[in-house]
Design a protein around this motif. Structure first.
Motif, mmCIF file in Angstrom:
data_model
loop_
_atom_site.group_PDB
_atom_site.id
_atom_site.type_symbol
_atom_site.label_atom_id
_atom_site.label_comp_id
_atom_site.label_asym_id
_atom_site.label_seq_id
_atom_site.Cartn_x
_atom_site.Cartn_y
_atom_site.Cartn_z
ATOM 1 N N UNK A 70 4.764 7.128 9.389
ATOM 2 C CA UNK A 70 4.716 8.131 8.339
ATOM 3 C C UNK A 70 3.306 8.331 7.805
ATOM 4 N N UNK B 236 2.140 7.950 4.790
ATOM 5 C CA UNK B 236 1.684 6.802 4.031
ATOM 6 C C UNK B 236 2.242 5.552 4.688
ATOM 7 N N UNK B 237 1.403 4.546 4.837
ATOM 8 C CA UNK B 237 1.850 3.371 5.580
ATOM 9 C C UNK B 237 3.066 2.724 4.912
ATOM 10 N N UNK B 238 4.083 2.480 5.713
ATOM 11 C CA UNK B 238 5.278 1.819 5.203
ATOM 12 C C UNK B 238 5.287 0.386 5.719
ATOM 13 N N UNK B 239 5.095 -0.552 4.811
ATOM 14 C CA UNK B 239 5.240 -1.958 5.185
ATOM 15 C C UNK B 239 6.170 -2.613 4.174
ATOM 16 N N UNK B 240 6.792 -3.697 4.601
ATOM 17 C CA UNK B 240 7.623 -4.468 3.678
ATOM 18 C C UNK B 240 6.705 -5.456 2.974
ATOM 19 N N UNK B 241 6.420 -5.147 1.697
ATOM 20 C CA UNK B 241 5.381 -5.861 0.954
ATOM 21 C C UNK B 241 5.574 -7.370 0.878
ATOM 22 N N UNK B 242 6.826 -7.790 0.737
ATOM 23 C CA UNK B 242 7.040 -9.217 0.503
ATOM 24 C C UNK B 242 7.021 -10.020 1.801
ATOM 25 N N UNK B 243 6.993 -9.339 2.929
ATOM 26 C CA UNK B 243 7.025 -10.062 4.200
ATOM 27 C C UNK B 243 5.615 -10.246 4.758
ATOM 28 N N UNK C 87 11.272 -7.674 11.933
ATOM 29 C CA UNK C 87 12.393 -7.119 11.166
ATOM 30 C C UNK C 87 13.315 -6.189 11.972
ATOM 31 N N UNK C 88 12.776 -5.149 12.647
ATOM 32 C CA UNK C 88 13.691 -4.271 13.402
ATOM 33 C C UNK C 88 14.401 -4.993 14.549
ATOM 34 N N UNK D 272 0.377 -11.928 4.271
ATOM 35 C CA UNK D 272 1.296 -11.024 3.572
ATOM 36 C C UNK D 272 0.863 -9.594 3.833
ATOM 37 N N UNK E 173 1.334 -6.962 2.085
ATOM 38 C CA UNK E 173 0.997 -6.172 0.898
ATOM 39 C C UNK E 173 -0.506 -6.031 0.680
ATOM 40 N N UNK E 174 -1.271 -7.069 1.001
ATOM 41 C CA UNK E 174 -2.677 -7.044 0.633
ATOM 42 C C UNK E 174 -3.598 -6.415 1.669
ATOM 43 N N UNK F 46 5.891 -1.868 14.386
ATOM 44 C CA UNK F 46 7.338 -2.027 14.199
ATOM 45 C C UNK F 46 8.118 -1.104 15.128
#
Lengths: 289, 360
Positions: free
Chosen positions: B87, B89-96, B104-105, B136, B138-139, B152
């Motif tokens: 997409x 805007x980058x879609x990441x799972x922040x807490x992972x 994940x997939x 992580x 998120x950072x 992914x």
């Protein structure tokens, strides 16, 4: 080269704020500090007492009990309002006319003056004429919040949940709305379940607003005064006497200004300390970035 | 991998579309070859993202079919279509962690952990994420996050198509080049089908083998970057591709060519005469194919814009203003400027669509 004039005239511009803050916060606070280390019998005669009042308050069973009630109350309402607020926010519609309807409904309890909330619930819960009180009694449950400590406690908790869950809902809803659609779409493509979407997308994205919600609800509930004062007056007995109610009893009921001042400062320090702990713990992960 | 066919596709966001204007996609018939690198190019709001979401299954088309290898997938949910989407805007799972993001997939599809490990390691190596697998998500910086979204998709075995929805919008300019060439390399090496949505012509032309140009809910042309430049099938393509875009003049058919006001331009217009000439006729010629020539038509030059290695001339022919591309070393006469349109690169359009002209 531009000649630069250097002088200290700008300080005068700060003066009004300084005066305002002084009269608003510093002078009253220092008065309290003053009272907390002295004994007075009126006529502006003071005797130095040092830390006597602090020792007295910290060792008083009455203070321990009020503090215990206060902690239990705050813990209970946080444990109910935060999850409930998130659940309601998740259930709220995302678009359409219903959004405005829901938002207005949610904002309503927040707009009612606190003593009115207390008065409303007082009448609402009265066992003989109140809708809630009568209904509960009609179901065969003996309920009278003016006489039963348990019933009084439950009523105060219920009143607070009714009054303040909306705030959590509004904050959580704002957090949810800020999540771009792409996150949900990506999660669908990745085959994520509803629970996983909540756990890995919605909850992390709501974290900041929920931190604010927890802090606000903690501080407000820890200082709660008006609503239980109007509803139960701290009773029956001392069942719903929270710290602020007890403080007012000591200061204005018994006119023990020294102990009351010491207690105010201890009360203040507890709120400050707990708020700091909450914030630090909840924001711990952010710093690891 | 699969060949993707869109048949008679129409889509409206309204429940009951009343007119053609209510359709975000007007009528799309399109086929994407297996292993092709496609760009979907068009201005904002032309229906690119809608088309993409219909292929991925996030949207169900109002009418028409989406076929993967001749099988209708209209009813399949996104996770069942085995597609990947990156997409804007980058879609990441922040807490992972990065590793968990990639796994994940696969986990959701019930893959064994040793197989997951093997695939995650392989894909992270491919994209240069191997060093940060334990971090992580998120950072991380935007380009790394965007790589994670891509990874992914790649991590899943045998993805039908990978779709990019303006994926470089939030990436720093110098990293854009890097990421784009990396994508191209990956495509050459692994040969997955890619559809790349963008409104940036440079991005589309450098990335794709075939560019699909969309305008107002329709596909106006599918072709290589060369074809889009040399033979725009629609005046919109002429405007949109190229900088500056194609010049368009209202014109009339004439014996052996066309006429702009009083000026005759010799052109092979035989298809036009058979087609009939009802409609709005226009002559399109790119600034690059208008040459200064003393035997040509007299024009007025109102401005000369020096862009470094070449100059762009603002010119008027009668009432019509247009642009001329003037390369280095070509003298611009002080007065009585005359120009000639290159007949091999001039096209006649009727109601926007190309009728005749140009060297085929």
């Amino acid at each position: 080269m531009i000649e630069r004039t250097t002088n200290q005239k700008a300080w005068w511009l700060v003066l009004p704020v300084l005066v305002l803050v002084a009269f608003n916060a510093i002078i009253p606070l220092m008065t309290v500090v003053n009272y907390s280390v002295q004994e007075t019998f009126g006529d502006n005669v003071f005797f130095w007492e040092g830390v006597t009042w602090y020792t007295e308050v910290l060792h008083s069973p009455r203070f321990h009990e009020a503090l215990g009630r206060q902690l239990m109350f705050t813990f209970q309402i946080l444990a109910i309002e935060i999850p409930l607020g998130v659940i309601v926010a998740l259930a709220m519609p995302r678009k359409g006319i219903l959004v405005s309807v829901c938002l207005v409904l949610m904002a309503l309890p927040l707009l009612i003056p606190w003593n009115v909330v207390g008065a409303m619930w007082n009448i609402f819960a009265l066992p003989d004429i109140g809708l809630l009180g009568r209904t509960i009694n009609a179901m065969g449950i003996d309920y009278n919040f003016t006489q039963q400590p348990g019933a009084a406690w439950a009523t105060v908790v219920l009143m607070d949940v009714w009054h303040w869950t909306s705030l959590v809902v509004l904050l959580a809803y704002a957090g949810l709305r800020s999540i771009p659609d792409a996150f949900y779409q990506a999660a669908h493509i990745d085959g994520a379940s509803g629970w996983q979407i909540f756990r890995y997308i919605q909850l992390p994205k709501m974290k900041r607003v929920l931190t604010i919600a927890v802090l606000l609800r903690f501080m407000d509930s820890f200082m709660i005064y008006t609503e239980p004062f109007v509803l139960t007056g701290g009773g029956p007995g001392n069942a719903t006497t929270f710290l602020s109610i007890d403080l007012v009893k000591i200061a204005l009921g018994q006119f023990d200004l020294g102990p009351a001042a010491a207690m105010s400062l201890i009360y203040f320090m507890i709120i400050l300390l707990l708020s700091w702990i909450f914030y630090t713990v909840m924001m711990r992960d952010e710093d690891q970035k | 991998m699969a060949e993707i066919t869109l048949r008679n596709l129409r889509h409206s966001y309204l429940d009951i579309p009343l007119s053609d204007a209510d359709y975000a996609l007007k009528k799309i018939d399109l086929s994407w070859q297996d292993g092709g690198a496609y760009a979907l190019l068009g201005p904002s709001g032309c229906g690119k993202t809608t088309l993409l979401n219909i292929i991925s299954g996030l949207l169900e088309p109002s009418e028409g079919e989406v076929l993967f290898d001749n099988t209708n997938v209209n009813a399949l949910a996104p996770e069942q279509r085995n597609i990947a989407q990156v997409f804007q805007f980058p879609v990441v799972y922040d807490t992972m962690t990065v590793y968990q993001n990639l796994a994940f997939p696969l986990k959701n599809r019930g893959m064994g952990s040793s197989e997951i490990d093997r695939r995650v390691k392989e894909v992270s190596g491919m994209l240069g994420l191997a060093d940060i697998l334990g971090k992580r998500a998120a950072g991380l910086s935007a380009d790394n996050k965007q790589k994670i979204s891509l990874a992914r998709g790649l991590v899943r075995p045998d993805v039908n198509v990978i779709m990019f929805d303006e994926p470089l919008t939030v990436i720093d300019p110098h990293l854009k080049w890097q990421l784009r060439s990396q994508l191209k390399q990956l495509h050459q090496r692994y040969g997955f089908t890619m559809i790349y949505v963008t409104h940036d012509q440079t991005e589309a032309l450098t990335f794709a083998d075939q560019v699909v140009v969309m305008h107002d809910g329709q596909v106006v042309q599918v072709g290589t970057s060369e074809a889009l430049f040399e033979t725009p099938e629609h005046t919109f393509v002429g405007h949109f591709i190229g900088s500056p875009g194609m010049n368009v003049f209202p014109c009339q058919l004439d014996a052996g060519g066309v006429r702009i006001d009083d000026h005759h331009i010799a052109l092979d217009v035989s298809p036009a005469t058979t087609h009939g000439t009802d409609g709005n006729l226009e002559l399109g010629v790119r600034p690059e194919y208008i040459h200064i020539d003393p035997s040509g038509m007299p024009v007025e030059i109102s401005a000369v814009i020096d862009v470094g290695r070449y100059r762009i001339l603002d010119a008027t022919l009668g009432r019509h203003s247009f642009k001329i591309y003037c390369p280095e070393g070509v003298e611009i006469p002080q007065s009585d400027v005359r120009v000639r349109f290159d007949p091999r690169h001039a096209h006649v359009y009727i109601d926007g669509w190309r009728l005749a002209g140009g060297a085929r």
